[in-house]
Design a protein around this motif. Sequence first.
Motif, PDB file in Angstrom:
ATOM      1  N   PHE A   1       0.829  -1.204   0.000  1.00  0.00           N
ATOM      2  CA  PHE A   1       0.000   0.000   0.000  1.00  0.00           C
ATOM      3  C   PHE A   1       0.868   1.260   0.000  1.00  0.00           C
ATOM      4  CE2 PHE A   1      -3.407  -2.881   1.678  1.00  0.00           C
ATOM      5  CZ  PHE A   1      -4.239  -2.740   0.583  1.00  0.00           C
ATOM      6  N   GLY A   2       1.998   1.228   0.684  1.00  0.00           N
ATOM      7  CA  GLY A   2       2.909   2.363   0.662  1.00  0.00           C
ATOM      8  C   GLY A   2       3.435   2.621  -0.743  1.00  0.00           C
ATOM      9  N   ALA A   3       3.779   1.550  -1.440  1.00  0.00           N
ATOM     10  CA  ALA A   3       4.274   1.691  -2.812  1.00  0.00           C
ATOM     11  C   ALA A   3       3.192   2.232  -3.736  1.00  0.00           C
ATOM     12  CB  ALA A   3       4.782   0.346  -3.325  1.00  0.00           C
ATOM     13  N   LEU A   4       1.963   1.806  -3.520  1.00  0.00           N
ATOM     14  CA  LEU A   4       0.861   2.246  -4.379  1.00  0.00           C
ATOM     15  C   LEU A   4       0.348   3.640  -4.019  1.00  0.00           C
ATOM     16  CD1 LEU A   4      -1.167  -1.088  -4.539  1.00  0.00           C
ATOM     17  CD2 LEU A   4       0.345  -0.111  -6.300  1.00  0.00           C
ATOM     18  N   ALA A   5       0.848   4.210  -2.946  1.00  0.00           N
ATOM     19  CA  ALA A   5       0.351   5.509  -2.478  1.00  0.00           C
ATOM     20  C   ALA A   5       0.774   6.674  -3.369  1.00  0.00           C
ATOM     21  CB  ALA A   5       0.824   5.765  -1.043  1.00  0.00           C
ATOM     22  N   HIS A   6       1.781   6.479  -4.186  1.00  0.00           N
ATOM     23  CA  HIS A   6       2.277   7.583  -5.016  1.00  0.00           C
ATOM     24  C   HIS A   6       1.781   7.427  -6.460  1.00  0.00           C
ATOM     25  CE1 HIS A   6       5.014  10.349  -6.976  1.00  0.00           C
ATOM     26  NE2 HIS A   6       5.274  10.843  -5.770  1.00  0.00           N
ATOM     27  N   PRO A   7       1.261   8.510  -7.059  1.00  0.00           N
ATOM     28  CA  PRO A   7       0.701   8.412  -8.410  1.00  0.00           C
ATOM     29  C   PRO A   7       1.717   7.992  -9.478  1.00  0.00           C
ATOM     30  CG  PRO A   7       0.720  10.704  -7.667  1.00  0.00           C
ATOM     31  CD  PRO A   7       1.117   9.862  -6.498  1.00  0.00           C
ATOM     32  N   THR A   8       2.974   8.380  -9.322  1.00  0.00           N
ATOM     33  CA  THR A   8       3.977   7.964 -10.314  1.00  0.00           C
ATOM     34  C   THR A   8       4.193   6.462 -10.244  1.00  0.00           C
ATOM     35  OG1 THR A   8       5.082  10.117 -10.252  1.00  0.00           O
ATOM     36  CG2 THR A   8       6.376   8.253 -11.072  1.00  0.00           C
TER      37      THR A   8
ATOM     38  N   LEU B   1       3.626   3.672 -13.125  1.00  0.00           N
ATOM     39  CA  LEU B   1       4.642   2.701 -13.525  1.00  0.00           C
ATOM     40  C   LEU B   1       4.075   1.283 -13.524  1.00  0.00           C
ATOM     41  CD1 LEU B   1       7.689   4.195 -11.575  1.00  0.00           C
ATOM     42  CD2 LEU B   1       7.400   4.151 -14.075  1.00  0.00           C
ATOM     43  N   ILE B   2       3.263   0.969 -12.524  1.00  0.00           N
ATOM     44  CA  ILE B   2       2.607  -0.344 -12.471  1.00  0.00           C
ATOM     45  C   ILE B   2       1.717  -0.525 -13.698  1.00  0.00           C
ATOM     46  CG2 ILE B   2       0.831  -1.691 -11.244  1.00  0.00           C
ATOM     47  CD1 ILE B   2       3.457  -1.864  -9.833  1.00  0.00           C
ATOM     48  N   GLU B   3       0.957   0.516 -14.049  1.00  0.00           N
ATOM     49  CA  GLU B   3       0.089   0.437 -15.226  1.00  0.00           C
ATOM     50  C   GLU B   3       0.910   0.225 -16.488  1.00  0.00           C
ATOM     51  OE1 GLU B   3      -2.777   3.604 -15.515  1.00  0.00           O
ATOM     52  OE2 GLU B   3      -3.233   3.463 -13.376  1.00  0.00           O
ATOM     53  N   GLN B   4       2.044   0.909 -16.606  1.00  0.00           N
ATOM     54  CA  GLN B   4       2.906   0.716 -17.766  1.00  0.00           C
ATOM     55  C   GLN B   4       3.392  -0.730 -17.838  1.00  0.00           C
ATOM     56  OE1 GLN B   4       5.180   4.583 -16.717  1.00  0.00           O
ATOM     57  NE2 GLN B   4       5.943   3.975 -18.732  1.00  0.00           N
TER      58      GLN B   4
ATOM     59  N   LEU C   1      11.091   2.912  -8.673  1.00  0.00           N
ATOM     60  CA  LEU C   1      11.198   1.486  -9.003  1.00  0.00           C
ATOM     61  C   LEU C   1      11.778   0.694  -7.842  1.00  0.00           C
ATOM     62  CD1 LEU C   1      12.392   1.761 -12.712  1.00  0.00           C
ATOM     63  CD2 LEU C   1      10.119   1.051 -11.895  1.00  0.00           C
ATOM     64  N   GLN C   2      12.675   1.296  -7.091  1.00  0.00           N
ATOM     65  CA  GLN C   2      13.239   0.635  -5.908  1.00  0.00           C
ATOM     66  C   GLN C   2      12.149   0.365  -4.874  1.00  0.00           C
ATOM     67  OE1 GLN C   2      16.530  -0.439  -5.348  1.00  0.00           O
ATOM     68  NE2 GLN C   2      15.533  -1.465  -3.636  1.00  0.00           N
ATOM     69  N   VAL C   3      11.273   1.350  -4.660  1.00  0.00           N
ATOM     70  CA  VAL C   3      10.160   1.181  -3.714  1.00  0.00           C
ATOM     71  C   VAL C   3       9.237   0.049  -4.191  1.00  0.00           C
ATOM     72  CG1 VAL C   3       8.117   2.288  -2.704  1.00  0.00           C
ATOM     73  CG2 VAL C   3      10.262   3.561  -2.882  1.00  0.00           C
ATOM     74  N   LEU C   4       8.934   0.047  -5.485  1.00  0.00           N
ATOM     75  CA  LEU C   4       8.085  -1.015  -6.038  1.00  0.00           C
ATOM     76  C   LEU C   4       8.758  -2.374  -5.905  1.00  0.00           C
ATOM     77  CD1 LEU C   4       6.801   0.804  -9.254  1.00  0.00           C
ATOM     78  CD2 LEU C   4       5.459   0.247  -7.210  1.00  0.00           C
ATOM     79  N   GLY C   5      10.053  -2.412  -6.120  1.00  0.00           N
ATOM     80  CA  GLY C   5      10.800  -3.666  -5.971  1.00  0.00           C
ATOM     81  C   GLY C   5      10.833  -4.138  -4.529  1.00  0.00           C
ATOM     82  N   ASP C   6      11.036  -3.212  -3.599  1.00  0.00           N
ATOM     83  CA  ASP C   6      11.051  -3.566  -2.173  1.00  0.00           C
ATOM     84  C   ASP C   6       9.710  -4.127  -1.726  1.00  0.00           C
ATOM     85  OD1 ASP C   6      13.674  -2.718  -2.043  1.00  0.00           O
ATOM     86  OD2 ASP C   6      13.198  -0.804  -1.054  1.00  0.00           O
TER      87      ASP C   6
END
Length: 112
Positions: free
Chosen positions: A15-22, A26-29, A55-60
Amino acid sequence: MVEREPNDPDLDAIFGALAHPTRRALIEQLAGGPASVGDLAEPHDVSLAAVSKHLQVLGDAGLIEVEKDGRVRRCHLDAAPLSDAFGWLTRYRVLWEDRFDALADHLENEEQ
């Protein structure tokens, strides 16, 4: 009533990773298929370094995997953690649907 569970660090990270619109963008891309970091950065009005941090946050959070191919880093979406988050949200959806149904019943009785 939904029982509260102890904090789940995996869900916190998701949820923390998904909290930011960018990061959501990136997930949608990546839902369209693997992409290089440069390709992912192109449509955003931020630096390549900022995209790398996102991307690091998404990877973590376990939402993406990054593989290096020479100088190119290619990212792949791992949707399994999204399924975990969806499952958690679904339990609360049932709670809110029940509450909205009770509110509708109450409002109908008030009108009569």
